[in-house]
Design a protein around this motif. Structure first.
Motif, short mmCIF file in Angstrom:
data_model
loop_
_atom_site.label_atom_id
_atom_site.label_comp_id
_atom_site.label_asym_id
_atom_site.label_seq_id
_atom_site.Cartn_x
_atom_site.Cartn_y
_atom_site.Cartn_z
N GLY B 72 31.46 38.56 52.23
CA GLY B 72 30.20 38.56 51.48
C GLY B 72 29.19 37.61 52.09
O GLY B 72 28.00 37.92 52.22
N LEU B 143 25.28 52.14 50.01
CA LEU B 143 25.75 51.05 49.13
C LEU B 143 25.35 51.33 47.69
O LEU B 143 24.36 52.02 47.43
CB LEU B 143 25.13 49.72 49.57
N SER B 144 26.13 50.79 46.76
CA SER B 144 25.78 50.93 45.35
C SER B 144 24.67 49.92 45.01
O SER B 144 24.45 48.97 45.77
CB SER B 144 27.00 50.67 44.48
N LYS B 146 24.73 47.78 42.77
CA LYS B 146 25.34 46.47 42.50
C LYS B 146 25.49 45.68 43.82
O LYS B 146 25.16 44.50 43.90
CB LYS B 146 26.72 46.67 41.86
N GLU B 147 25.97 46.40 44.83
CA GLU B 147 26.12 45.74 46.14
C GLU B 147 24.75 45.35 46.72
O GLU B 147 24.59 44.26 47.28
CB GLU B 147 26.84 46.69 47.11
N HIS B 150 23.33 42.33 45.04
CA HIS B 150 24.04 41.12 45.46
C HIS B 150 23.57 40.68 46.84
O HIS B 150 23.30 39.50 47.08
CB HIS B 150 25.55 41.39 45.47
N LEU B 151 23.46 41.65 47.73
CA LEU B 151 23.06 41.32 49.11
C LEU B 151 21.61 40.84 49.20
O LEU B 151 21.30 39.95 49.98
CB LEU B 151 23.22 42.55 50.02
N GLU B 156 19.93 44.20 39.53
CA GLU B 156 20.25 45.60 39.79
C GLU B 156 19.09 46.51 39.36
O GLU B 156 18.76 47.48 40.05
CB GLU B 156 21.53 45.97 39.01
#
Lengths: 208, 181
Positions: B72, B143-144, B146-147, B150-151, B156
């Motif tokens: 991550g 990517l979702s 959520k991902e 985060h990134l 969201e």
């Protein structure tokens, strides 16, 4: 379904599904069949993304990854590589060694070079100093006095001036002369008499 | 060399084990590269950014507290570097040679596909940065949200909104360019 509604739903649909899934979505698919404009735009976007995705995810040559690893490796240091100063002292005392070195450096920084050691007179010099017969007798040769005087072209009178010879300045000699005359008889005859050895000694003035 | 990230990182940090370094690179270089490429699009740029990300990560590996979170952490470094790259080089659009896959590809079709791709690239790169990042990560990297959130350090919901507006703007840009597939 209107075009605006289609795009709104298509965007929402794509939030959770892949581009290709739109084909299975009934109402959206129906709109694409009826509206040529939306169909063209949708095809453009979905095809463009599919092709870009293929490009992006196409397998790279194995040498590509090797080159990348080599390039990265060449630009990072081994984590256990010690710096030059870390090897000077054993690890548990490294901090003490570094502290001592910095104190020495600070000392020289603020004190400059070490002081020169004053040379004490040698033993034979000290003995020679006390070996004189009379330490209180001044034994100066006349030529030394003459050279010590700032005047170079002196008259004979001046050479016989006791005050000049004894280092008393002209202004003081005048004052002393007057004082001597006032005291009637206290005449300062100061001829510097030379003894046999040529050294000069002061003669006490005679009372009239 | 096998083992979890934490073991490999410790082997590299404490023993300077070259095999551990190589294993970590091999494990993540493709993930990082394809992620970066879905943002910057160009191969050479993606390669540069990926290398920079690994160099930065390995040089700061001692500071990573949770060694298990290496993936991550690394991806985040890569995304931030890709964003910096996009910020400075948004105006330049490098077109790559494209090889069509499939057995029946006529020259006309190939030319048309190339045109579509070129238009889409240009349109993507002319989107506002946030929208471009989200659209690229969602539709090119898959990517979702959520991902993505985060990134990119965003909520969201914000990511979804950016995606929505990005796609809308993309459609408008493609229409402006008179795309006729």
């Amino acid at each position: 379904m209107k075009c605006r509604e289609f795009w709104q739903k298509a965007c929402t649909h794509l939030e959770d599904h892949e581009l290709e899934r739109l084909e299975t979505s009934g109402p959206l698919k129906e709109h694409l069949r009826k509206c040529k404009r939306c169909a063209r735009q949708w095809d453009g976007i979905s095809q463009g993304f599919s092709q870009l995705r293929e490009d992006i995810h196409k397998d790279m040559d194995p040498s590509f990854w090797q080159d990348m690893r080599r390039e990265v490796r060449s630009q990072i240091k081994r984590p256990d590589e010690k710096k030059w100063y870390q090897g000077l002292f054993p690890r548990p005392f490294a901090w003490a060694g570094a502290l001592a070195a910095s104190l020495v450096a600070l000392f020289f920084l603020f004190h400059g070079q070490p002081h020169k050691v004053t040379r004490f007179p040698a033993a034979q010099d000290i003995v020679a100093m006390f070996d004189q017969s009379d330490p209180f007798e001044v034994d100066l040769p006349t030529n030394e006095i003459a050279t010590a005087s700032p005047k170079t072209d002196m008259d004979d009178d001046e050479l016989t001036d006791p005050y000049l010879l004894t280092g008393v300045s002209d202004s003081w000699s005048g004052v002393l002369d007057e004082a001597g005359q006032d005291e009637q008889g206290m005449e300062m005859k100061g001829p510097a008499s030379k003894d046999k050895t040529g050294s000069v000694s002061l003669v006490a003035p005679k009372r009239a | 060399m096998t083992g979890n990230d934490s073991d490999l990182i410790n082997a590299w940090l404490h023993d300077g084990d070259e095999r551990a370094f190589s294993a970590l690179m091999t494990r993540y270089q493709e993930q990082v590269f394809y992620l970066v490429r879905s943002m910057v699009l160009d191969v050479e740029d993606a390669k540069d950014v990926t290398q920079k990300a690994f160099i930065k990560a390995f040089n700061n590996l001692k500071r990573l507290r949770k060694k298990d979170n290496f993936r991550g952490w690394l991806l985040k470094i890569a995304v931030n570097l890709a964003r910096d790259h996009l910020r400075t080089r948004r105006k330049h659009l490098a077109l790559e040679p494209w090889t069509a896959k499939g057995t029946e590809v006529t020259p006309e079709r190939r030319m048309m596909d190339r045109e579509i791709k070129r238009h889409l690239k240009e349109a993507l790169l002319s989107l506002p940065p946030r929208q471009q990042e989200v659209v690229g990560l969602r539709l090119l990297k898959g990517l979702s949200f959520k991902e993505i959130s985060h990134l990119l350090d965003m909520k969201e919901k914000t990511a979804r909104t950016n995606f929505h507006f990005g796609l809308k703007a993309l459609r408008a840009l493609m229409a402006q360019r008179g795309l006729r597939p």
